[in-house]
Design an enzyme around this catalytic site. Structure first.
Site, PDB file in Angstrom:
ATOM      1  N   SER A  45       0.836  -1.199   0.000  1.00 41.90           N
ATOM      2  CA  SER A  45       0.000   0.000   0.000  1.00 41.90           C
ATOM      3  C   SER A  45       0.871   1.250   0.000  1.00 41.90           C
ATOM      4  O   SER A  45       2.030   1.225   0.434  1.00 41.90           O
ATOM      5  CB  SER A  45      -0.895   0.007   1.251  1.00 41.90           C
ATOM      6  N   TYR A  76      -2.012  -0.794  10.418  1.00 47.62           N
ATOM      7  CA  TYR A  76      -2.157  -1.219   9.026  1.00 47.62           C
ATOM      8  C   TYR A  76      -0.943  -0.796   8.200  1.00 47.62           C
ATOM      9  O   TYR A  76      -0.399  -1.593   7.420  1.00 47.62           O
ATOM     10  CB  TYR A  76      -3.428  -0.610   8.452  1.00 47.62           C
TER      11      TYR A  76
END
Length: 300
Positions: free
Chosen positions: A195, A208
């Site tokens: 990401s 995350y």
């Protein structure tokens, strides 16, 4: 909502206006979210993705394939000629049925496996099922993920949440790779989902972001380990993408994606070609790479 987007017309045009732009309606869903409740409805390439045989007769495993990026990848792989096994959670059964239908409608084998990838035995079961169904695993896509926005590390991120994030995003990737590798032939590929958060972490997604940083590092290290075996390992680093995870885990959906240089979130259909490329023979000299698909956010 500024809806100048045209549902994914792939003719040459300004990419900033190719899909719906913020402001989106504010919407909230219980985790893990549901595609049918989203406005606008995500585009997975149903009407636009055109295959050309890049993965003809390949056997592919996609974790988290019921919706979002995973569904778009499963559909694209099928249109490229691959059979697809994908995983989903029990709560995602309705979305999983739609993904299975999309793959099967392309004349490819579609296998949907309900499992919780936080458990090592479940990851082994996924691979065992793929081998029983297909005989091998040509492409493994580690895409399943969990996130939950919290205000601060002191006021929200519990040990239980941190553990869930790491087991879903990192442990499962490790377990899936370890279980699948004996069944991945020379010329096979692993594609992981990292990401933009790995490089530009948002404080409200700290756990995350840390997990996605681990995936980027794991990808680059494993690629070196497997190069002589003829198995390539790469990752895609998406920016903001309009998936059910967003209304299920973030407090603000109205301006989601507005911060990107293109001024909007990506649709899942825009991520799938990156996974296809990295899985295909056209990427034969590419391993250990992080393909950034961030809408213009510069990454290292």
């Amino acid at each position: 909502m500024n809806d100048r987007g045209n549902g994914g017309d792939r003719t040459a045009r300004n990419p900033a206006h190719q899909y719906p732009e913020p402001e989106f309606p504010q919407q909230d869903q219980p985790h893990p979210g549901w595609t049918g409740g989203m406005e606008p409805r995500p585009d997975h390439g149903e009407r636009t993705y055109r295959g050309s045989g890049r993965l003809r007769d390949k056997s592919c495993v996609v974790t988290g394939g019921d919706s979002g990026i995973g569904r778009a990848v499963a559909l694209a792989f099928a249109r490229e000629g691959a059979d697809v096994l994908f995983t989903y959670l029990d709560e995602e059964a309705e979305d999983a049925r739609e993904t299975r239908r999309l793959v099967a409608d392309e004349g490819r084998r579609a296998v949907a496996v309900s499992c919780d990838v936080r458990e090592e035995d479940e990851c082994r079961r996924v691979v065992d099922t793929a081998v029983a169904e297909f005989g091998r695993v040509d492409v493994l896509v580690n895409n399943a993920a969990y996130q939950m926005s919290q205000p601060t590390v002191l006021d929200g991120i519990t040990t239980e949440q941190f553990d869930r994030v790491m087991r879903t995003n990192v442990y499962a990737l490790f377990w899936m790779c370890r279980a699948a590798l004996p069944h991945i032939p020379e010329g096979g590929a692993i594609v992981n989902s990292t990401s933009v958060q790995a490089y530009k972490p948002s404080p409200h997604l700290l756990d995350y972001a840390a997990s996605k940083g681990a995936i980027a590092t794991f990808t680059q290290g494993l690629a070196q380990d497997l190069a002589r075996r003829g198995v390539r390992v790469n990752a895609v680093a998406p920016g903001p993408v309009w998936t059910p995870l967003i209304p299920a885990t973030l407090p603000d959906t109205e301006s989601f994606g507005k911060q990107s240089p293109l001024g909007r979130a990506a649709q899942p259909a825009e991520m799938a070609p990156a996974y296809v490329f990295l899985a295909s023979p056209e990427a034969s000299y590419i391993t250990g790479e992080i393909l950034n698909a961030t809408g213009g956010v510069p990454l290292p």
